[in-house]
Design a protein around this motif. Structure first.
Motif, PDB file in Angstrom:
ATOM      1  N   SER A  82      -5.943   0.355   0.003  1.00 16.08           N
ATOM      2  CA  SER A  82      -5.425  -0.940   0.355  1.00 16.08           C
ATOM      3  C   SER A  82      -4.006  -1.133  -0.207  1.00 16.08           C
ATOM      4  O   SER A  82      -3.222  -1.802   0.507  1.00 16.08           O
ATOM      5  CB  SER A  82      -6.699  -1.735  -0.030  1.00 16.08           C
ATOM      6  OG  SER A  82      -7.663  -1.763   0.643  1.00 16.08           O
ATOM      7  N   GLN A 103      -9.240  -5.385   5.244  1.00  8.84           N
ATOM      8  CA  GLN A 103     -10.614  -4.911   4.646  1.00  8.84           C
ATOM      9  C   GLN A 103     -11.484  -6.383   4.423  1.00  8.84           C
ATOM     10  O   GLN A 103     -12.783  -6.421   4.689  1.00  8.84           O
ATOM     11  CB  GLN A 103     -10.648  -4.070   3.418  1.00  8.84           C
ATOM     12  CG  GLN A 103     -11.833  -3.606   2.959  1.00  8.84           C
ATOM     13  CD  GLN A 103     -11.687  -2.718   1.557  1.00  8.84           C
ATOM     14  OE1 GLN A 103     -10.405  -2.642   1.233  1.00  8.84           O
ATOM     15  NE2 GLN A 103     -12.564  -2.264   1.254  1.00  8.84           N
ATOM     16  N   ASP A 133      -7.477  -1.804   7.953  1.00  8.83           N
ATOM     17  CA  ASP A 133      -7.859  -1.260   6.615  1.00  8.83           C
ATOM     18  C   ASP A 133      -9.339  -1.371   6.720  1.00  8.83           C
ATOM     19  O   ASP A 133     -10.067  -2.454   6.571  1.00  8.83           O
ATOM     20  CB  ASP A 133      -7.571  -2.280   5.761  1.00  8.83           C
ATOM     21  CG  ASP A 133      -7.607  -1.706   4.211  1.00  8.83           C
ATOM     22  OD1 ASP A 133      -8.635  -0.915   3.977  1.00  8.83           O
ATOM     23  OD2 ASP A 133      -7.177  -2.403   3.237  1.00  8.83           O
ATOM     24  N   GLU A 134     -10.293  -0.347   6.696  1.00  5.03           N
ATOM     25  CA  GLU A 134     -11.639  -0.140   6.934  1.00  5.03           C
ATOM     26  C   GLU A 134     -12.102  -1.338   7.830  1.00  5.03           C
ATOM     27  O   GLU A 134     -12.980  -2.177   7.328  1.00  5.03           O
ATOM     28  CB  GLU A 134     -12.424  -0.438   5.501  1.00  5.03           C
ATOM     29  CG  GLU A 134     -11.753   0.567   4.547  1.00  5.03           C
ATOM     30  CD  GLU A 134     -12.576   1.030   3.368  1.00  5.03           C
ATOM     31  OE1 GLU A 134     -13.690   0.693   3.561  1.00  5.03           O
ATOM     32  OE2 GLU A 134     -12.040   1.578   2.656  1.00  5.03           O
TER      33      GLU A 134
END
Ligand code: ADP
Ligand code: MG
Length: 605
Positions: free
Chosen positions: A394, A435, A520-521
């Motif tokens: 991240s 995320q 991000d994820e």
């Protein structure tokens, strides 16, 4: 922010220079009108005194058979008229004052908000910044009050005292001089008070911080487990008690000092007051002044004292006590901004993103979250970043996008350093799915379209498209009002499941027009079967644009041109799936443990 700057004192004069224009700009016309009303208010005080003198003189004349009833009645009516005028004027000025204050409050808060949006994003990682923002909001009220005090002094109090000075001087010069003797002690008291209390603040601020810390040690989330188990509560309680005692002690001493000074100077004032009365009486007896003048001064002098007390003790005293809070407000506005002195104003066209030996650590972090990263992402390339939790994925994204700037090394967007660009230019073509995505308490439509700031909504087709790309099913019962469905229980709407929220976040990221997208994820909250479908769509979505995908699902990102493996803030391997299987043991281990999991899952079905 350097500590040295933080405690730099701001003079009252420069405070005024900064805050006054802010308050004036709320509504210059109204401000000037209100000041004019204040001047009238002050003038009506003077007129009251003069008309009182006239009335008493006429009544005395009448008693001595020198004047007529008509003259006396006229004088009385004049006094009445002035009193009525005074009531109206002070009513109007109170009313305007209150409205103006609340508008000023809005304005100053807006100034803080605006400033906040210009701070360097990384400063929000710093607990101190959040503290500063709070303090700054608290200072607003006092900043407004400070300006009010100055304006009232200039338009109301000062003219009033000036008039009284001249009036008394005309009656008998010595009277005006003694007025100064009454005024000075009150002023001196306040100056001494400011000194005493700002010294107190200097000494007690560190103690207060200590006390807060001890409290945190007993009740803070981070500490409580250890403190409890080790039985350390009494230890901290003891420290806290000592600190509070020390603070109380300091305050007690300061209070005593201030009150003694005040007592002394009040006695001097009182003495001066008595002197004036005596001199007036003496002058009347010697027939140097008329009975009217005597009565007028006698009647108004106590109200003048009240006024003086009001301005010097209450208003200046209040200001002195809260001086620090006004400073907090101004200091916050002086925090460095991210986009100050930026050279790159022209548009940059999107191109390669290059990281040269980039290192970065969080303001409150001990180790480098990124350490010596070298990486070039070609224009149009899709990169996957994999690695265990805390390996820096991240963080790498935050630096790639230019949200945070490197401590050392460079991040270049099409050969321009991210440090040199304004954030507006930097983020213009970037979109992302994060995320820790946000669950905005807005309608479904607004949740998706917040990046569209134009007046006219032009995304009607686009919103439908991204909604289906994100796998949101509008026919689902939960979206009972379609795009207008309110996504908030608090505001009479519905609450979504984690997976649904994540899809909304995906739709939001896709809706923003972009050339570079980061994910991000993006599927952590979506179940594995659905996840595979979402990734299939991603592979279409990211075609022909630069994209960076952070994921745990190694199997889902085979469509990436290259995979970057992160470990402890460093790059442990770069290549495609097969290259990494052959060359990077970390990747190989991850792959093997995951394929095990997948086969297990398959066999349990
Ligand atoms: P990943 O995304 O790979 O899980 P991160 O980039 O979030 O990893 O974190 C990298 C390192 O930086 C970790 O050691 C983490 O503890 C630290 N870190 C992340 N965010 C912060 C933060 N806001 N403040 C301090 N340290 C942080
Ligand atoms: Mg992460």
């Amino acid at each position: 922010m350097k500590n040295k700057d933080k405690h730099k004192k701001i003079s009252p004069w420069s405070m005024m220079k900064k805050i006054f224009p802010q308050i004036l700009s709320v509504s210059p016309g109204l401000f000037i009108f209100n000041s004019f009303v204040f001047v009238l208010d002050g003038a009506s005080f003077a007129a009251t005194i003069l008309s009182m003198q006239i009335l008493f003189d006429r009544v005395t004349d009448l008693a001595q058979n020198k004047g007529t009833i008509k003259e006396a009645v006229l004088a009385l009516m004049l006094l009445f008229g002035i009193k009525v005028f005074q009531q109206i004027v002070s009513g109007v000025s109170n009313f305007i004052g209150e409205t103006y204050d609340s508008r000023s409050k809005g304005k100053l808060s807006h100034i803080i908000n605006l400033k906040m949006s210009k701070l360097d994003p990384v400063s929000f990682e710093n607990a101190e910044t959040l503290d500063d923002i709070n303090k700054s909001y608290n200072g607003v009220k006092f900043a407004i009050n400070f300006i009010n005090t100055i304006v009232d002094t200039m338009t109301l109090y000062l003219p009033h005292f000036l008039f009284m000075g001249i009036y008394l001087f005309n009656l008998k010069p010595i009277l005006a001089v003694s007025l100064v003797f009454v005024f000075l002690p009150v002023l001196i008291t306040q100056i001494v008070r400011v000194k005493i209390f700002s010294r107190l603040e200097d000494f007690s601020a560190p103690l207060r911080r200590k006390g807060k810390y001890y409290e945190e040690c007993m009740t803070g989330r981070k500490y409580v487990k250890e403190t409890r188990i080790l039985g350390a509560n009494p230890y901290f309680m003891n420290l806290l008690r000592q600190t509070i005692e020390q603070m109380n002690n300091l305050k007690w001493k300061a209070d005593i000092k201030a009150n003694l000074v005040e007592l002394g100077t009040k006695l001097i004032s009182l003495f001066g007051y008595l002197c004036i009365l005596w001199m007036l009486f003496d002058a009347l007896m010697k027939q140097e002044i008329t009975l009217g003048a005597f009565a007028a001064v006698f009647a108004s002098i106590s109200s003048m004292f009240d006024m003086m007390e009001e301005i010097v003790c209450e208003r200046l005293g209040y200001y002195a006590k809260n001086f620090g809070k006004i400073q907090n407000y101004l200091r916050f506005l002086e925090l460095p901004e991210r986009d100050e002195n930026k050279k790159y104003e022209e548009d940059i066209s999107y191109g390669d993103i290059t990281l040269e030996n980039v290192s970065f650590s969080y303001p409150n972090g001990e180790n480098n979250a990124l350490d010596g990263i070298n990486l070039t992402i070609k224009d149009g390339e899709t990169i996957a970043i994999v690695g265990e939790n805390g390996s820096g994925k991240s963080t790498l994204i935050r630096l790639l996008t230019g949200l945070y700037l490197p401590d050392s090394g460079n991040v270049l967007h099409n050969n321009v350093d991210t440090r040199a660009m304004t954030t507006e230019k930097l983020f213009k073509d970037i979109s992302g799915i994060f995320q820790n995505y946000q669950k905005y308490q807005l309608s479904l439509k607004d949740n998706i379209t917040i990046s569209e700031t134009g007046n006219k909504f032009k995304g009607k087709e686009r919103i439908k498209h991204v909604t289906s790309q994100a796998g949101i099913n509008l026919k689902d019962n939960i979206f009972n009002k379609g795009f207008k469905t309110m996504l908030s229980r608090e505001f009479d709407g519905v609450d979504l499941s984690g997976g649904q929220w994540q899809r909304v976040a995906i739709a939001r990221g896709l809706f923003r027009v972009h050339k570079f997208i980061i994910l991000d994820e993006p599927t952590a909250a979506i179940d594995p079967v659905e996840e595979t479908k979402v990734y299939k769509r991603f592979s279409d979505i990211v075609k022909n644009k630069t994209a960076v995908i952070v994921t745990h699902r190694l199997g889902s990102v085979k469509f990436a041109n290259r995979i970057v493996v992160m470990k402890n803030g460093k790059i442990a391997g770069i290549g495609n799936h097969n290259e990494l299987l052959a060359s990077c043991s970390i990747y190989k281990d991850m792959w093997e443990s995951q394929s095990q999991y997948y086969t297990q899952q398959a066999s349990t079905k």
